[in-house]
Structure formats: C-alpha cells, structure tokens
Write an enzyme that holds these catalytic residues in place. Structure first.
Site, PDB file in Angstrom:
ATOM      1  N   THR A 150      79.989  92.974 -12.169  1.00 42.25           N
ATOM      2  CA  THR A 150      80.591  91.679 -11.849  1.00 42.25           C
ATOM      3  C   THR A 150      80.938  90.882 -13.098  1.00 42.25           C
ATOM      4  O   THR A 150      80.313  91.073 -14.151  1.00 42.25           O
ATOM      5  CB  THR A 150      79.585  90.877 -10.992  1.00 42.25           C
ATOM      6  OG1 THR A 150      80.014  89.533 -10.889  1.00 42.25           O
ATOM      7  CG2 THR A 150      78.190  90.852 -11.620  1.00 42.25           C
ATOM      8  N   ASP A 151      81.869  89.956 -12.960  1.00 47.40           N
ATOM      9  CA  ASP A 151      82.183  89.050 -14.086  1.00 47.40           C
ATOM     10  C   ASP A 151      81.047  88.065 -14.339  1.00 47.40           C
ATOM     11  O   ASP A 151      81.019  87.407 -15.389  1.00 47.40           O
ATOM     12  CB  ASP A 151      83.507  88.307 -13.827  1.00 47.40           C
ATOM     13  CG  ASP A 151      83.522  87.467 -12.557  1.00 47.40           C
ATOM     14  OD1 ASP A 151      82.524  87.464 -11.807  1.00 47.40           O
ATOM     15  OD2 ASP A 151      84.545  86.799 -12.301  1.00 47.40           O
ATOM     16  N   GLU A 152      80.118  87.938 -13.372  1.00 46.64           N
ATOM     17  CA  GLU A 152      79.059  86.932 -13.529  1.00 46.64           C
ATOM     18  C   GLU A 152      78.117  87.260 -14.682  1.00 46.64           C
ATOM     19  O   GLU A 152      77.381  86.393 -15.143  1.00 46.64           O
ATOM     20  CB  GLU A 152      78.264  86.780 -12.222  1.00 46.64           C
ATOM     21  CG  GLU A 152      79.150  86.345 -11.075  1.00 46.64           C
ATOM     22  CD  GLU A 152      78.397  85.714  -9.920  1.00 46.64           C
ATOM     23  OE1 GLU A 152      77.207  85.427 -10.062  1.00 46.64           O
ATOM     24  OE2 GLU A 152      79.034  85.519  -8.869  1.00 46.64           O
ATOM     25  N   TYR A 175      70.680  86.916  -9.773  1.00 49.93           N
ATOM     26  CA  TYR A 175      71.606  88.007  -9.431  1.00 49.93           C
ATOM     27  C   TYR A 175      72.308  88.538 -10.674  1.00 49.93           C
ATOM     28  O   TYR A 175      72.283  89.738 -10.972  1.00 49.93           O
ATOM     29  CB  TYR A 175      72.643  87.517  -8.402  1.00 49.93           C
ATOM     30  CG  TYR A 175      73.874  88.398  -8.309  1.00 49.93           C
ATOM     31  CD1 TYR A 175      73.796  89.688  -7.776  1.00 49.93           C
ATOM     32  CD2 TYR A 175      75.122  87.945  -8.760  1.00 49.93           C
ATOM     33  CE1 TYR A 175      74.921  90.508  -7.712  1.00 49.93           C
ATOM     34  CE2 TYR A 175      76.245  88.749  -8.679  1.00 49.93           C
ATOM     35  CZ  TYR A 175      76.147  90.031  -8.157  1.00 49.93           C
ATOM     36  OH  TYR A 175      77.254  90.840  -8.097  1.00 49.93           O
ATOM     37  N   LYS A 179      72.289  92.220 -12.618  1.00 52.75           N
ATOM     38  CA  LYS A 179      73.506  93.039 -12.806  1.00 52.75           C
ATOM     39  C   LYS A 179      73.723  93.308 -14.299  1.00 52.75           C
ATOM     40  O   LYS A 179      74.110  94.415 -14.691  1.00 52.75           O
ATOM     41  CB  LYS A 179      74.732  92.339 -12.213  1.00 52.75           C
ATOM     42  CG  LYS A 179      74.793  92.286 -10.701  1.00 52.75           C
ATOM     43  CD  LYS A 179      74.845  93.648 -10.026  1.00 52.75           C
ATOM     44  CE  LYS A 179      76.165  94.362 -10.198  1.00 52.75           C
ATOM     45  NZ  LYS A 179      76.239  95.612  -9.388  1.00 52.75           N
TER      46      LYS A 179
HETATM   47  P1  NAD Z   1      77.319  93.959  -0.162  1.00 52.52           P
HETATM   48  O1  NAD Z   1      76.126  93.074  -0.249  1.00 52.52           O
HETATM   49  O2  NAD Z   1      78.342  93.700   0.877  1.00 52.52           O
HETATM   50  O3  NAD Z   1      76.849  95.488   0.012  1.00 52.52           O
HETATM   51  C1  NAD Z   1      75.875  96.064  -0.783  1.00 52.52           C
HETATM   52  C2  NAD Z   1      75.354  97.315  -0.112  1.00 52.52           C
HETATM   53  O4  NAD Z   1      74.398  97.914  -1.019  1.00 52.52           O
HETATM   54  C3  NAD Z   1      74.632  97.058   1.215  1.00 52.52           C
HETATM   55  O5  NAD Z   1      75.094  97.907   2.246  1.00 52.52           O
HETATM   56  C4  NAD Z   1      73.166  97.357   0.878  1.00 52.52           C
HETATM   57  O6  NAD Z   1      72.430  97.906   1.960  1.00 52.52           O
HETATM   58  C5  NAD Z   1      73.303  98.373  -0.249  1.00 52.52           C
HETATM   59  N1  NAD Z   1      72.100  98.396  -1.081  1.00 52.52           N
HETATM   60  C6  NAD Z   1      71.490  97.338  -1.681  1.00 52.52           C
HETATM   61  N2  NAD Z   1      70.364  97.729  -2.307  1.00 52.52           N
HETATM   62  C7  NAD Z   1      70.258  99.077  -2.089  1.00 52.52           C
HETATM   63  C8  NAD Z   1      69.306 100.054  -2.462  1.00 52.52           C
HETATM   64  N3  NAD Z   1      68.200  99.721  -3.148  1.00 52.52           N
HETATM   65  N4  NAD Z   1      69.514 101.333  -2.093  1.00 52.52           N
HETATM   66  C9  NAD Z   1      70.594 101.666  -1.349  1.00 52.52           C
HETATM   67  N5  NAD Z   1      71.513 100.778  -0.936  1.00 52.52           N
HETATM   68  C10 NAD Z   1      71.350  99.501  -1.312  1.00 52.52           C
HETATM   69  O7  NAD Z   1      77.967  93.939  -1.617  1.00 52.52           O
HETATM   70  P2  NAD Z   1      79.497  93.967  -2.060  1.00 52.52           P
HETATM   71  O8  NAD Z   1      80.039  92.591  -2.030  1.00 52.52           O
HETATM   72  O9  NAD Z   1      80.180  95.061  -1.318  1.00 52.52           O
HETATM   73  O10 NAD Z   1      79.340  94.375  -3.596  1.00 52.52           O
HETATM   74  C11 NAD Z   1      79.269  95.748  -3.952  1.00 52.52           C
HETATM   75  C12 NAD Z   1      79.075  95.850  -5.466  1.00 52.52           C
HETATM   76  O11 NAD Z   1      80.160  95.222  -6.127  1.00 52.52           O
HETATM   77  C13 NAD Z   1      77.810  95.165  -5.976  1.00 52.52           C
HETATM   78  O12 NAD Z   1      77.266  95.981  -6.977  1.00 52.52           O
HETATM   79  C14 NAD Z   1      78.299  93.849  -6.546  1.00 52.52           C
HETATM   80  O13 NAD Z   1      77.468  93.418  -7.603  1.00 52.52           O
HETATM   81  C15 NAD Z   1      79.672  94.248  -7.048  1.00 52.52           C
HETATM   82  N6  NAD Z   1      80.667  93.161  -7.061  1.00 52.52           N
HETATM   83  C16 NAD Z   1      80.906  92.413  -5.945  1.00 52.52           C
HETATM   84  C17 NAD Z   1      81.890  91.432  -5.974  1.00 52.52           C
HETATM   85  C18 NAD Z   1      82.191  90.597  -4.755  1.00 52.52           C
HETATM   86  O14 NAD Z   1      82.960  89.628  -4.869  1.00 52.52           O
HETATM   87  N7  NAD Z   1      81.651  90.890  -3.581  1.00 52.52           N
HETATM   88  C19 NAD Z   1      82.631  91.218  -7.137  1.00 52.52           C
HETATM   89  C20 NAD Z   1      82.349  92.005  -8.272  1.00 52.52           C
HETATM   90  C21 NAD Z   1      81.377  92.988  -8.220  1.00 52.52           C
HETATM   91  O1  DAU Z   2      82.332  86.786  -9.377  1.00 51.19           O
HETATM   92  C1  DAU Z   2      81.945  87.933  -8.690  1.00 51.19           C
HETATM   93  C2  DAU Z   2      80.837  87.581  -7.718  1.00 51.19           C
HETATM   94  O2  DAU Z   2      81.451  86.863  -6.654  1.00 51.19           O
HETATM   95  C3  DAU Z   2      80.094  88.804  -7.187  1.00 51.19           C
HETATM   96  O3  DAU Z   2      79.438  89.438  -8.252  1.00 51.19           O
HETATM   97  C4  DAU Z   2      79.085  88.391  -6.110  1.00 51.19           C
HETATM   98  O4  DAU Z   2      78.486  89.558  -5.556  1.00 51.19           O
HETATM   99  C5  DAU Z   2      79.824  87.637  -5.024  1.00 51.19           C
HETATM  100  O5  DAU Z   2      78.894  87.182  -4.055  1.00 51.19           O
HETATM  101  C6  DAU Z   2      80.583  86.447  -5.617  1.00 51.19           C
HETATM  102  O6  DAU Z   2      79.656  85.446  -6.128  1.00 51.19           O
HETATM  103  P1  DAU Z   2      79.900  83.877  -5.916  1.00 51.19           P
HETATM  104  O7  DAU Z   2      78.608  83.174  -6.026  1.00 51.19           O
HETATM  105  O8  DAU Z   2      81.034  83.404  -6.757  1.00 51.19           O
HETATM  106  O9  DAU Z   2      80.424  83.914  -4.379  1.00 51.19           O
HETATM  107  P2  DAU Z   2      80.118  82.965  -3.122  1.00 51.19           P
HETATM  108  O10 DAU Z   2      81.073  83.376  -2.043  1.00 51.19           O
HETATM  109  O11 DAU Z   2      78.681  82.902  -2.786  1.00 51.19           O
HETATM  110  O12 DAU Z   2      80.570  81.538  -3.653  1.00 51.19           O
HETATM  111  C7  DAU Z   2      81.869  81.315  -4.150  1.00 51.19           C
HETATM  112  C8  DAU Z   2      81.934  79.852  -4.621  1.00 51.19           C
HETATM  113  O13 DAU Z   2      81.865  78.992  -3.483  1.00 51.19           O
HETATM  114  C9  DAU Z   2      80.769  79.454  -5.504  1.00 51.19           C
HETATM  115  O14 DAU Z   2      81.233  78.568  -6.496  1.00 51.19           O
HETATM  116  C10 DAU Z   2      79.809  78.749  -4.558  1.00 51.19           C
HETATM  117  C11 DAU Z   2      80.732  78.127  -3.532  1.00 51.19           C
HETATM  118  N1  DAU Z   2      80.229  78.020  -2.145  1.00 51.19           N
HETATM  119  C12 DAU Z   2      79.687  79.117  -1.575  1.00 51.19           C
HETATM  120  C13 DAU Z   2      79.241  79.090  -0.263  1.00 51.19           C
HETATM  121  C14 DAU Z   2      78.613  80.304   0.382  1.00 51.19           C
HETATM  122  C15 DAU Z   2      80.392  76.823  -1.447  1.00 51.19           C
HETATM  123  O15 DAU Z   2      80.920  75.826  -1.988  1.00 51.19           O
HETATM  124  N2  DAU Z   2      79.967  76.799  -0.148  1.00 51.19           N
HETATM  125  C16 DAU Z   2      79.380  77.858   0.471  1.00 51.19           C
HETATM  126  O16 DAU Z   2      78.982  77.751   1.662  1.00 51.19           O
END
Ligand code: NAD
Ligand code: DAU
Length: 366
Positions: A150-152, A175, A179
């Site tokens: 992630t960019d985080e 988190y 990562k």
């Molecule tokens: P998600 O939470 O929707 O899914 C994660 C999956 O991983 C789940 O099905 C969970 O059961 C599985 N998992 C977690 N821990 C596990 C373990 N110990 N063993 C086996 N399975 C396990 O997540 P997502 O949003 O699909 O993100 C997927 C990946 O991409 C993550 O690594 C996240 O850090 C990265 N990522 C997400 C975003 C985003 O915006 N969602 C952006 C950048 C990177």
């Molecule tokens: O940047 C990549 C990341 O983006 C991934 O690595 C994470 O897995 C993914 O969950 C996401 O993280 P964020 O914290 O940015 O996403 P989230 O949807 O939780 O929140 C997006 C923005 O919105 C953040 O600034 C918090 C805000 N927010 C979130 C929720 C859930 C609100 O203002 N209200 C809300 O109810």
C-alpha cells in the site's frame, strides 16, 4: 482493461493469497475468465471474506472452471499449513494479497495485523523459498513472488509532492506499520536469499465486492438507508482513488513483466478530498434515487480518526514507462459503476454484514 491472456503461459499455476477479499477476488475472477492458468486461492476466511463472486465465475466456466480453480482454507499464521498449501499448489507465481486491511480496525485491535501481515508474510516467504529451491532450473527462472502493498507505508503528504519508489518509509498507523514490515521482509528475502520478488504499493481502490466498512460502500449504504453519512474530521483528507480493475491490470503486468527486486508505485492520479468523494456519490444518488431533500444533507462531520494521514498521492511514472500501464477508467464513470453495483447487490451487503457481525458502526474511535 488490458488483454491479460498473453501475459501468462498455458497451464501456469498461480497461488493468490487473500483471494476471498476485495482485490484478491478481482484478480482471481480475471485470471479465471481471461487466462488458462490454474488458480489456487489461499485464504483463512475472515470477516471480510466472501467467495460468491468467484463461485459464480467458476460456475459459468463449467468443467474448465472446476478444473482450474482450487480453494485452500489456510491461515498464513500457521507455518506448517502454509508449507503444505504450497506443496499442493506447486505455483509458478505467487500473488500475495492476504492481509488485515482496515486502518480503523488496526486502531481498535492491532494484534491481528501483526499476526497476518508480519508473521503471515514471514511464513509465506519461508514456504516460498523452500518451494522455489525445489523447482527445475527453468521453472526457478520464471518464478515470481509478488507482494501487494500500500501507499500508506510512505506516511502522510503535505500539500505538495507525490509518493514514488524512492520515497522513504514512514508508516503511521498499526496497519501501515505492519504492511511496511512485510515490505521489508520481502525485500530482505530477495537480497539475502535471491528470491525473485516484485513489490507494488498502490493507492485507495474502489469497486464492486468491497466489504462495507471502507469509505465508498459505507457512504452508499448509509445514504440509501437515510442514516447520517460519517465524514471524519473536517472531511478534507485526500486519497488517490483507483478503480480495482485498473489495479488488477497493473498487478498482472508487474507480476509477469516486472523486474525481480523492483518496486512499482500504482495510483490513479485521482486525488479527491473525502468530502468531494461523498458529494459525488450523493449527487449521483440524487439523480438515480431522488429523495425530497438532497442526500448531501445526510453528511455529518464526526470525530477524526486518530493519527489520520492527511494526503496520499502516487507518481506512477515507473510502471507507466517500464510496463506500459495506464488506468482505463476515469473516476467519475467508475464511481457510477460502483454505485450501481451496490444498489443492485444490497442483498450481498446485508449477507456479509450479518455474517461478520459488522452493522455499520463507527470503528477506530472509542
Ligand atoms: P480485504 O480485507 O478485502 O481482503 C483480505 C483477505 O485476506 C481476506 O479474505 C482475509 O480473510 C485474507 N487474510 C487476512 N489474513 C490472512 C491470513 N493470516 N491468512 C490467510 N488469509 C488471510 O483486503 P483488500 O482490500 O482486498 O486488500 C488486499 C491487499 O491489497 C492487502 O494486502 C492490502 O494491504 C493491499 N492494498 C489494498 C488497498 C485497498 O484500497 N483496498 C490498496 C492498496 C493495497
Ligand atoms: O491507501 C491505500 C489504503 O486505502 C489501503 O492500504 C487500505 O487497505 C484501504 O483500507 C484504504 O485505507 P484508507 O484508510 O485510506 O481507507 P478508508 O476507506 O478506511 O478511508 C478512506 C478515507 O475516508 C480516510 O481518509 C478516512 C475517511 N473515512 C473513512 C470511513 C470508513 C471517513 O471519512 N468516513 C468513514 O466512514
């Protein structure tokens, strides 16, 4: 979307971890629909998991689907089960997405993040090393371990600048700290043991099948049930949004064409304040499902997320120039597609919320 069929040789064996989650599910559906590869989905099945989308693709593919898709219910925190899973899958490529992914949950209960994101990645790397060492020279050369991050991990930006591959790590939430640790482990396994790895760091994804705890599905579900739409702090934090299918394109390019040891930053060049994102959804709903008053009247500023990162933005020049990746979707059309998908799949939302015990309550702020 790019044509991925030419990226993967016939019968290539691919292990996707976290395939029951949002992005992993999109990767698996694409692999099943658009390639001939054999896909192993390793997932422990957590609150955020659901296999419905994959199962319907497998069903549509008939016999080829059931032959080419295999589910392995494994927790990566279990080292022995992880080794056994790799023996069973015998992969040419590992796409490692499994992780605890929600920042707010990491604030409430960080331990699960250490177990999955750090220990889980360590166990997978060890198992991958064993497996890679056992392959023929030809398969060893082609093997890749692609770590999806992630960019985080880069922390928080001010008004100017964008993250790139050279940005120093500065994670600030439980988190992102886990990562960042996992990125360092993957990089160390490359430098120390020669494991051919690729790491990608992506910005915020959105699209269908995202568990309704993240901003966009939360806003949609709150709005259509006429509940207050929670906007953290002043609503001016900025994220760089990318449609999930564009992320899948980038992942499959990086996994197959990326240089071993290379890192690629992926982002949509779509910076929006949270307030802008919420207002776009509200105005689309005003057109699609009008109420007597605008949906934006439901927006409610709520106490901020502790340690809330101010701004994320990605410079994706490296992956664009080296691997010819470019996003196909613009934010406005993709958010509309996403909104319509949620409106048509409210039963799915109810089902996953009910099963997980998550009812839309505020997380990450006691
Ligand atoms: P998600 O939470 O929707 O899914 C994660 C999956 O991983 C789940 O099905 C969970 O059961 C599985 N998992 C977690 N821990 C596990 C373990 N110990 N063993 C086996 N399975 C396990 O997540 P997502 O949003 O699909 O993100 C997927 C990946 O991409 C993550 O690594 C996240 O850090 C990265 N990522 C997400 C975003 C985003 O915006 N969602 C952006 C950048 C990177
Ligand atoms: O940047 C990549 C990341 O983006 C991934 O690595 C994470 O897995 C993914 O969950 C996401 O993280 P964020 O914290 O940015 O996403 P989230 O949807 O939780 O929140 C997006 C923005 O919105 C953040 O600034 C918090 C805000 N927010 C979130 C929720 C859930 C609100 O203002 N209200 C809300 O109810």
């Amino acid at each position: 979307m790019i044509d991925v069929s030419y990226l993967l040789g016939e019968d290539r064996r691919i292990l996707v971890t976290g395939g029951a989650g949002f992005i992993g599910g999109a990767v698996i559906r694409r692999l099943l629909k658009d390639t001939d590869s054999i896909v192993f989905n390793l997932d422990k099945i957590s609150y955020a998991s659901d296999l419905y989308g994959i199962k319907s693709v497998v069903k549509d593919l008939g016999e080829s689907g059931t032959k080419r898709y295999h589910f392995l219910q494994v927790d990566l925190a279990d080292s022995e089960a992880t080794i056994n899973a790799l023996n069973q899958a015998d992969p040419d490529l590992i796409l490692h997405l499994a992780a605890e992914s929600h920042v707010d949950r990491s604030i409430d209960a960080p331990e699960a993040f250490l177990n999955s994101n750090i220990i889980g990645t360590f166990n997978l790397l060890q198992a991958a090393r064993l497996h890679w060492g056992s392959l023929s020279m030809k398969r060893q050369e082609a093997f890749r371990f692609h770590h999806i991050s992630t960019d985080e991990v880069f922390g928080s930006l001010g008004d100017q600048g964008r993250f790139c591959e050279k940005t120093a790590y500065d994670p600030r939430s439980p988190y992102s700290a886990t990562k960042a640790s996992s990125d360092h482990l993957v990089s160390a396994w490359h430098h120390t043991y020669g494991l051919p790895v690729v790491i990608t760091n992506c910005s915020n994804n959105f699209g269908p099948w995202q568990f309704p705890e993240k901003l966009i599905p939360v806003v949609i579900l709150k709005a259509i049930s006429c509940q207050p739409i929670p906007l953290y702090g002043d609503g001016l934090n900025i994220r760089d949004w990318l449609y999930v299918e564009d992320h899948v394109d980038a992942l499959l390019l990086a996994a197959t064409k990326g240089n071993p040891g290379e890192k690629y930053c992926i982002g949509g060049n779509n910076e929006r304040t949270n307030r802008q994102v919420v207002e776009v959804i509200c105005s689309l709903l005003d057109d699609i499902k009008p109420l007597p008053k605008p949906y934006s009247n439901l927006i409610k500023l709520v106490p901020d997320r502790p340690g809330h990162d101010q701004r994320y933005a990605i410079n994706a020049d490296l992956i664009s120039n080296q691997l010819a990746w470019t996003p196909s979707y613009n934010f406005e059309s993709a958010i509309k597609l996403t909104l319509i998908w949620y409106l048509e799949n409210l039963d799915w939302c109810k089902k996953v919320q009910y099963r997980s015990g998550y009812k839309g309550q505020r997380l990450g702020h006691s």
